[in-house]
Design an enzyme around this catalytic site. Structure first.
Site, PDB file in Angstrom:
ATOM      1  N   SER A 184       0.785  -1.293   0.102  1.00 25.47           N
ATOM      2  CA  SER A 184       0.092  -0.056  -0.052  1.00 25.47           C
ATOM      3  C   SER A 184       0.805   1.387  -0.027  1.00 25.47           C
ATOM      4  O   SER A 184       1.702   1.432   0.732  1.00 25.47           O
ATOM      5  CB  SER A 184      -0.906  -0.055   1.115  1.00 25.47           C
ATOM      6  N   SER A 218      -0.609   4.177   0.743  1.00 26.45           N
ATOM      7  CA  SER A 218      -1.220   5.068   1.640  1.00 26.45           C
ATOM      8  C   SER A 218      -0.354   5.719   2.821  1.00 26.45           C
ATOM      9  O   SER A 218      -0.473   6.914   3.146  1.00 26.45           O
ATOM     10  CB  SER A 218      -2.662   4.539   2.307  1.00 26.45           C
ATOM     11  N   THR A 248      -8.828  -1.569   2.290  1.00 30.82           N
ATOM     12  CA  THR A 248      -8.584  -2.089   1.020  1.00 30.82           C
ATOM     13  C   THR A 248      -8.594  -3.639   0.885  1.00 30.82           C
ATOM     14  O   THR A 248      -9.136  -4.186   1.756  1.00 30.82           O
ATOM     15  CB  THR A 248      -6.938  -1.367   0.568  1.00 30.82           C
ATOM     16  N   LYS A 283     -13.089  -4.441   1.541  1.00 33.35           N
ATOM     17  CA  LYS A 283     -13.898  -3.208   1.206  1.00 33.35           C
ATOM     18  C   LYS A 283     -15.213  -3.807   1.256  1.00 33.35           C
ATOM     19  O   LYS A 283     -16.170  -2.937   1.607  1.00 33.35           O
ATOM     20  CB  LYS A 283     -13.652  -2.714  -0.379  1.00 33.35           C
ATOM     21  N   ASP A 298     -13.516   6.722  -3.542  1.00 32.78           N
ATOM     22  CA  ASP A 298     -12.739   6.204  -4.907  1.00 32.78           C
ATOM     23  C   ASP A 298     -13.395   7.086  -5.953  1.00 32.78           C
ATOM     24  O   ASP A 298     -12.602   7.783  -6.871  1.00 32.78           O
ATOM     25  CB  ASP A 298     -12.683   4.820  -5.151  1.00 32.78           C
ATOM     26  N   GLY A 350     -13.890  -4.626  -9.291  1.00 36.01           N
ATOM     27  CA  GLY A 350     -14.131  -4.096  -8.152  1.00 36.01           C
ATOM     28  C   GLY A 350     -13.994  -2.675  -8.223  1.00 36.01           C
ATOM     29  O   GLY A 350     -14.823  -1.909  -7.977  1.00 36.01           O
ATOM     30  N   ALA A 351     -13.193  -2.032  -8.978  1.00 38.25           N
ATOM     31  CA  ALA A 351     -12.768  -0.503  -9.140  1.00 38.25           C
ATOM     32  C   ALA A 351     -13.823   0.109 -10.226  1.00 38.25           C
ATOM     33  O   ALA A 351     -14.078   1.252  -9.941  1.00 38.25           O
ATOM     34  CB  ALA A 351     -11.341  -0.488  -9.763  1.00 38.25           C
ATOM     35  N   THR A 375     -15.335 -10.535 -19.778  1.00 43.48           N
ATOM     36  CA  THR A 375     -16.463 -11.767 -19.269  1.00 43.48           C
ATOM     37  C   THR A 375     -17.691 -10.604 -19.176  1.00 43.48           C
ATOM     38  O   THR A 375     -17.982  -9.874 -18.429  1.00 43.48           O
ATOM     39  CB  THR A 375     -16.211 -11.899 -17.868  1.00 43.48           C
ATOM     40  N   GLY A 400      -3.615   7.628 -13.948  1.00 43.32           N
ATOM     41  CA  GLY A 400      -4.304   7.275 -12.977  1.00 43.32           C
ATOM     42  C   GLY A 400      -3.681   7.771 -11.380  1.00 43.32           C
ATOM     43  O   GLY A 400      -4.293   7.272 -10.378  1.00 43.32           O
TER      44      GLY A 400
END
Ligand code: NAP
Length: 274
Positions: free
Chosen positions: A14, A16, A61, A65, A101, A129-130, A152, A239
């Protein structure tokens, strides 16, 4: 001293701690921010104990989450829409959860391509997920059509169904037909992340000259997706800013100062991640 944390499993990757550590030093606050590895089987107990712990809050994280979302009764609107929590804080002894996010994604585009808000049609590559935070952010920004394209198809369909009529699901093979119609294209797949297979990278030559291209992957900073868009002369946004901006609301909640995302911070995180 006010103490905050980031928890995940594993947690050593991480960024962070360096990000919040920079702001703690910069603003001279008597505070700490530490990585806490919590194994999935212990996470619910960890959450339950938090209101009576030494911490004022923290970040959550992967893989915690969604479990945080399911276990909290007080959630902000973004967490409710996205179905995941990345920020925790305590209010009147109650543990609260939010998701920053989508805010981080929007704030990054606001900084580097503010005209993104004029767009009507957006394309989201990926349905993991994001991507849910990205779709939420696009809807909040007023996009009328959000085309979700995933390797998919079923996952794209599930995501589109969750977010309603402005969203539609598409197959990867439909990309050449759909791409010329998009004002903004966002890569949320891990294609192009250092060490991953980039063979499914879409051909960006069919995009309109005004399309804004952004990637939420930030390692490498210039992903193959962004490189291809840059070579075509399109406006691109990397990003890293999303990562930096998503940290702002949590820091403000825990420590009472709204921190700035500056070129100096960006440079430091890039240097420390190299
Ligand atoms: P995830 O849940 O594992 O989803 C991965 C997505 O990528 C899925 O849609 C998957 O498609 C697709 N995918 C993976 N490999 C592919 C390939 N070779 N070709 C085509 N599609 C492929 O991951 P996530 O949590 O959404 O995260 C995605 C990326 O976003 C990660 O690189 C992460 O670091 C980054 N991220 C950045 C920020 C930021 O602050 N900038 C925040 C969050 C995440 P299938 O459904 O077909 O498997």
């Amino acid at each position: 001293m006010k103490k905050a944390f980031v928890t995940g499993w594993p947690i050593s990757h991480s960024k962070s701690p360096m990000l919040h550590g920079f702001w703690i030093d910069h603003y001279g606050i008597n505070a700490s921010y530490e990585p806490l590895g919590v194994e999935p089987e212990n996470f619910q107990k960890f959450l339950k104990d938090l209101p009576n712990s030494e911490f004022v809050g923290g970040n959550v994280t992967i893989p915690h989450k969604e479990i945080a979302f399911e276990n909290l009764t007080k959630l902000d609107d973004a967490a409710k829409a996205i179905g995941a929590v990345n920020t925790l804080w305590i209010e009147s002894e109650i543990l609260c959860g939010g998701n920053t996010d989508a805010y981080g994604f929007s704030a990054n585009l606001d900084e580097f391509a503010p005209e993104w808000r004029d767009g009507k049609t957006a394309m989201v590559l990926g349905a993991g997920g994001a991507s849910r935070a990205i779709v939420h952010s696009l809807l909040e920004a007023g996009f009328e059509k959000i085309l979700i394209v995933n390797r998919t198809y079923e996952r794209a369909q599930k995501l589109a169904n969750q977010f309603g009529d402005n969203c539609s699901a598409h197959n990867w093979a439909d990309l050449p037909d759909l791409m010329p119609r998009t004002d903004l294209i966002v890569n949320t797949t891990s294609i192009g992340m250092a060490g991953t297979d980039a063979s499914m990278m879409p051909d960006l030559s069919v995009l309109s000259d005004n399309t804004i291209v952004t990637d939420i992957v930030y390692s490498p900073l210039e992903t193959p997706f962004l490189k291809s868009a840059n070579e075509r002369g399109l406006k691109t946004v990397d990003g890293l800013g999303m990562l930096l901006h998503q940290a702002v609301p949590g820091f403000e909640k825990w420590f009472g100062i709204r921190p700035d995302v500056t070129p100096q911070l960006r440079k430091l995180i890039l240097e420390l991640s190299a």
